[in-house]
Scaffold this active site. Sequence first.
Site, PDB file in Angstrom:
ATOM      1  N   LYS A   6       0.842  -1.214   0.000  1.00 19.44           N
ATOM      2  CA  LYS A   6       0.000   0.000   0.000  1.00 19.44           C
ATOM      3  C   LYS A   6       0.873   1.258   0.000  1.00 19.44           C
ATOM      4  CE  LYS A   6      -1.779   1.763   3.931  1.00 19.44           C
ATOM      5  NZ  LYS A   6      -1.553   3.207   4.067  1.00 19.44           N
ATOM      6  N   ASN A   7       1.887   1.258   0.856  1.00 15.55           N
ATOM      7  CA  ASN A   7       2.669   2.486   1.023  1.00 15.55           C
ATOM      8  C   ASN A   7       3.598   2.795  -0.147  1.00 15.55           C
ATOM      9  OD1 ASN A   7       1.390   2.957   3.392  1.00 15.55           O
ATOM     10  ND2 ASN A   7       3.163   2.592   4.722  1.00 15.55           N
TER      11      ASN A   7
ATOM     12  N   ARG B 251       0.363  14.689  13.357  1.00 15.31           N
ATOM     13  CA  ARG B 251       1.184  14.352  12.193  1.00 15.31           C
ATOM     14  C   ARG B 251       1.264  15.568  11.299  1.00 15.31           C
ATOM     15  NH1 ARG B 251      -0.695   8.567   9.961  1.00 15.31           N
ATOM     16  NH2 ARG B 251       1.302   8.585   8.910  1.00 15.31           N
ATOM     17  N   PRO B 252       2.159  16.462  11.599  1.00 14.33           N
ATOM     18  CA  PRO B 252       2.219  17.710  10.838  1.00 14.33           C
ATOM     19  C   PRO B 252       2.792  17.509   9.436  1.00 14.33           C
ATOM     20  CG  PRO B 252       3.981  17.644  12.469  1.00 14.33           C
ATOM     21  CD  PRO B 252       3.204  16.389  12.627  1.00 14.33           C
ATOM     22  N   VAL B 253       2.683  18.546   8.614  1.00 14.40           N
ATOM     23  CA  VAL B 253       3.262  18.506   7.271  1.00 14.40           C
ATOM     24  C   VAL B 253       4.285  19.628   7.111  1.00 14.40           C
ATOM     25  CG1 VAL B 253       1.404  17.291   6.045  1.00 14.40           C
ATOM     26  CG2 VAL B 253       1.216  19.757   6.408  1.00 14.40           C
ATOM     27  N   ASP B 254       4.771  20.163   8.251  1.00 16.32           N
ATOM     28  CA  ASP B 254       5.700  21.299   8.189  1.00 16.32           C
ATOM     29  C   ASP B 254       6.961  20.987   7.374  1.00 16.32           C
ATOM     30  OD1 ASP B 254       6.209  19.492  10.315  1.00 16.32           O
ATOM     31  OD2 ASP B 254       7.605  20.898  11.236  1.00 16.32           O
ATOM     32  N   LEU B 255       7.466  19.752   7.483  1.00 19.08           N
ATOM     33  CA  LEU B 255       8.710  19.437   6.776  1.00 19.08           C
ATOM     34  C   LEU B 255       8.477  19.320   5.265  1.00 19.08           C
ATOM     35  CD1 LEU B 255      10.183  16.845   9.326  1.00 19.08           C
ATOM     36  CD2 LEU B 255      10.771  19.267   9.044  1.00 19.08           C
TER      37      LEU B 255
ATOM     38  N   CYS C  86      -5.170   8.875   9.708  1.00 23.04           N
ATOM     39  CA  CYS C  86      -5.134   8.097  10.953  1.00 23.04           C
ATOM     40  C   CYS C  86      -4.956   9.016  12.151  1.00 23.04           C
ATOM     41  CB  CYS C  86      -3.951   7.145  10.945  1.00 23.04           C
ATOM     42  SG  CYS C  86      -4.277   5.602  10.135  1.00 23.04           S
TER      43      CYS C  86
ATOM     44  N   ARG D  23      -4.260  10.714   4.651  1.00 24.37           N
ATOM     45  CA  ARG D  23      -3.156  11.646   4.784  1.00 24.37           C
ATOM     46  C   ARG D  23      -2.224  11.689   3.573  1.00 24.37           C
ATOM     47  NH1 ARG D  23       0.103  14.111   8.568  1.00 24.37           N
ATOM     48  NH2 ARG D  23       2.148  13.621   7.765  1.00 24.37           N
TER      49      ARG D  23
ATOM     50  N   ASP E 214       4.825   0.670  12.025  1.00 28.22           N
ATOM     51  CA  ASP E 214       3.607   0.054  11.494  1.00 28.22           C
ATOM     52  C   ASP E 214       3.440  -1.410  11.924  1.00 28.22           C
ATOM     53  OD1 ASP E 214       2.888   2.396  10.319  1.00 28.22           O
ATOM     54  OD2 ASP E 214       3.377   1.803   8.268  1.00 28.22           O
TER      55      ASP E 214
ATOM     56  N   ARG F 215      -8.737  -0.484   4.716  1.00 27.86           N
ATOM     57  CA  ARG F 215      -7.845   0.530   4.124  1.00 27.86           C
ATOM     58  C   ARG F 215      -6.504  -0.091   3.758  1.00 27.86           C
ATOM     59  NH1 ARG F 215      -6.540   5.312   7.632  1.00 27.86           N
ATOM     60  NH2 ARG F 215      -5.259   5.602   5.804  1.00 27.86           N
TER      61      ARG F 215
HETATM   62  C1  UD1 Z   1       4.565   6.923   6.276  1.00 29.28           C
HETATM   63  C2  UD1 Z   1       3.693   5.710   6.120  1.00 29.28           C
HETATM   64  C3  UD1 Z   1       3.161   5.250   7.474  1.00 29.28           C
HETATM   65  C4  UD1 Z   1       4.318   5.027   8.442  1.00 29.28           C
HETATM   66  C5  UD1 Z   1       5.227   6.245   8.488  1.00 29.28           C
HETATM   67  C6  UD1 Z   1       6.487   6.005   9.303  1.00 29.28           C
HETATM   68  C7  UD1 Z   1       2.708   5.900   3.913  1.00 29.28           C
HETATM   69  C8  UD1 Z   1       1.491   6.135   3.110  1.00 29.28           C
HETATM   70  N1  UD1 Z   1       2.581   6.027   5.230  1.00 29.28           N
HETATM   71  O1  UD1 Z   1       3.765   7.968   6.815  1.00 29.28           O
HETATM   72  O2  UD1 Z   1       2.428   4.035   7.298  1.00 29.28           O
HETATM   73  O3  UD1 Z   1       3.819   4.779   9.740  1.00 29.28           O
HETATM   74  O4  UD1 Z   1       5.652   6.610   7.152  1.00 29.28           O
HETATM   75  O5  UD1 Z   1       7.177   4.910   8.831  1.00 29.28           O
HETATM   76  O6  UD1 Z   1       3.760   5.594   3.404  1.00 29.28           O
HETATM   77  N2  UD1 Z   1       6.750  14.638  10.643  1.00 29.28           N
HETATM   78  C9  UD1 Z   1       6.851  15.969  10.978  1.00 29.28           C
HETATM   79  N3  UD1 Z   1       6.656  16.899   9.991  1.00 29.28           N
HETATM   80  C10 UD1 Z   1       6.364  16.549   8.713  1.00 29.28           C
HETATM   81  C11 UD1 Z   1       6.279  15.184   8.371  1.00 29.28           C
HETATM   82  C12 UD1 Z   1       6.471  14.248   9.370  1.00 29.28           C
HETATM   83  O7  UD1 Z   1       7.099  16.304  12.132  1.00 29.28           O
HETATM   84  O8  UD1 Z   1       6.195  17.448   7.873  1.00 29.28           O
HETATM   85  C13 UD1 Z   1       6.943  13.618  11.688  1.00 29.28           C
HETATM   86  C14 UD1 Z   1       5.713  12.770  11.952  1.00 29.28           C
HETATM   87  O9  UD1 Z   1       4.832  13.392  12.838  1.00 29.28           O
HETATM   88  C15 UD1 Z   1       6.322  11.509  12.526  1.00 29.28           C
HETATM   89  C16 UD1 Z   1       7.644  11.390  11.761  1.00 29.28           C
HETATM   90  O10 UD1 Z   1       7.912  12.692  11.240  1.00 29.28           O
HETATM   91  O11 UD1 Z   1       6.594  11.670  13.888  1.00 29.28           O
HETATM   92  C17 UD1 Z   1       7.646  10.405  10.619  1.00 29.28           C
HETATM   93  O12 UD1 Z   1       6.539  10.661   9.764  1.00 29.28           O
HETATM   94  P1  UD1 Z   1       6.593  10.324   8.217  1.00 29.28           P
HETATM   95  O13 UD1 Z   1       7.749   9.409   7.952  1.00 29.28           O
HETATM   96  O14 UD1 Z   1       6.509  11.572   7.440  1.00 29.28           O
HETATM   97  O15 UD1 Z   1       5.250   9.497   8.048  1.00 29.28           O
HETATM   98  P2  UD1 Z   1       4.291   9.469   6.774  1.00 29.28           P
HETATM   99  O16 UD1 Z   1       5.074   9.700   5.543  1.00 29.28           O
HETATM  100  O17 UD1 Z   1       3.109  10.317   7.044  1.00 29.28           O
END
Ligand code: UD1
Length: 429
Positions: free
Chosen positions: A22-23, A131-135, A126, A102, A316, A408
């Site tokens: 899926k991922n 789970r921010p998107v700042d990065l 989820c 997401r 996961d 899902r």
């Molecule tokens: C992806 C996977 C999810 C998995 C996760 C970690 C998919 C569709 N989803 O989620 O199943 O659990 O990787 O292996 O592939 N973070 C920030 N700012 C950001 C982005 C992330 O602080 O802008 C933090 C998150 O809150 C978290 C960490 O970084 O603590 C890792 O998140 P990230 O690797 O980005 O997870 P996803 O890509 O959302």
Amino acid sequence: MDRIRIVGGHALNGTIPISGAKNATLPLMIASLLTEQTLILDNVPRLADVSLLQRILGNHGVDIMVGGKRPGETVDHGQTLHISAANIVDTTAPYELVSKMRASFWVLAPLVARMGEARVSMPGGCAIGTRPVDLLIMAMARLGADIEIDSGYVVARAPHGLRGAEIVFPKVTVGGTHTVIMAASLANGTTLIENAAREPEIVDVADCLNKMGARISGAGTRRIVVEGVAKLNGARHAVLPDRIETGTYAMAVAMAGGDILLQNTRPQLLQAALDVLTRTGVAVTATNQGIRIARNGGGLAPVEVTTAPFPDFPTDLQAQLMALMTRADGTSHIVETVFENRFMHVQELARLGARIQLDGEKATIEGVERLKGAPVMATDLRASVSLVIAALAAEGETIVNRVYHLDRGFERLEEKLGRCGAAIERLSG
Ligand code: UD1
């Protein structure tokens, strides 16, 4: 709403085919936005998240055709999608759709790279921690996009194109790494990503983009270099096996006992998790068809595990391992370092008789002699499958409510487990 009914106490024997990941499927489908030509994806799992992303992409004008089966193919072979983003008619991804999943936020990068603009709702998805998107936003800004937050939407503009940059992630992020790889592929100049995610799904997406004409090197290491190109083409790519599904069924066998071949998958995708299983006393063998998992008699030894980005133990699989450790001969500790508050399964596991204590990011699991079936509630994708695993070893009947979370991410779960001897059925409505 569908529910799943499980009667515990049945060993698992036989073969479980592993689906495409899926991922990887989600970012691969999103990568189709980068080209006018058709991207063909094989081994695509039949999952609710895939159908939802089909709708989201459809909203942008993307045509997706599901290919017919080839001779000899069964339902165990994934689907083939022919994805054409020849005409992007809308660069807005609305709240109603993005809030359901997401990863759909990731359309931002290819839309800006190809169309020069995008308006994407801040995500939901989820309920595991904040789970921010700042990065992801920081990375797009580094690549030259003008970013504005407007009524819950991220509006990104780069009318003259993106430009290569050096991006150092302060934290490993899978979504951030996918974002930069996709955006930088069509940027002007070279991009360097430091502290990149090394997950196998990143490698799979980079492989596919390279088939489409991108110039990405170093995927699978901490340092990825992307040389931008003017245009990407169509390609054909088979999605890699789902390592989380693999690990989930491996833990299911460890829990229920029995002997199972996990077919069409590879140990390298989840070595850390397999090593943990070996430490619990389960027999793990690589074969040329996949991975064999066996536990016949014998107890489960407790373990100490910390989740971390690949190649370490995946977050996961944390909930599934916790379910398994509820039946260990002793006390285990699991530390969750990737997501805060990813412990919603604890309360539900407790309903089955598990003894788990939480202290911040650390869970202490005291193994119990028996679990007892009960009605439980699925809360998120991985948490819900941990309840299924616990139920396989619980006495009597467990009903898992809200199984749309399972749909899902797990393809035909009740059929795959049922074929191997589990007493499991879906109750509709
Ligand atoms: C992806 C996977 C999810 C998995 C996760 C970690 C998919 C569709 N989803 O989620 O199943 O659990 O990787 O292996 O592939 N973070 C920030 N700012 C950001 C982005 C992330 O602080 O802008 C933090 C998150 O809150 C978290 C960490 O970084 O603590 C890792 O998140 P990230 O690797 O980005 O997870 P996803 O890509 O959302």
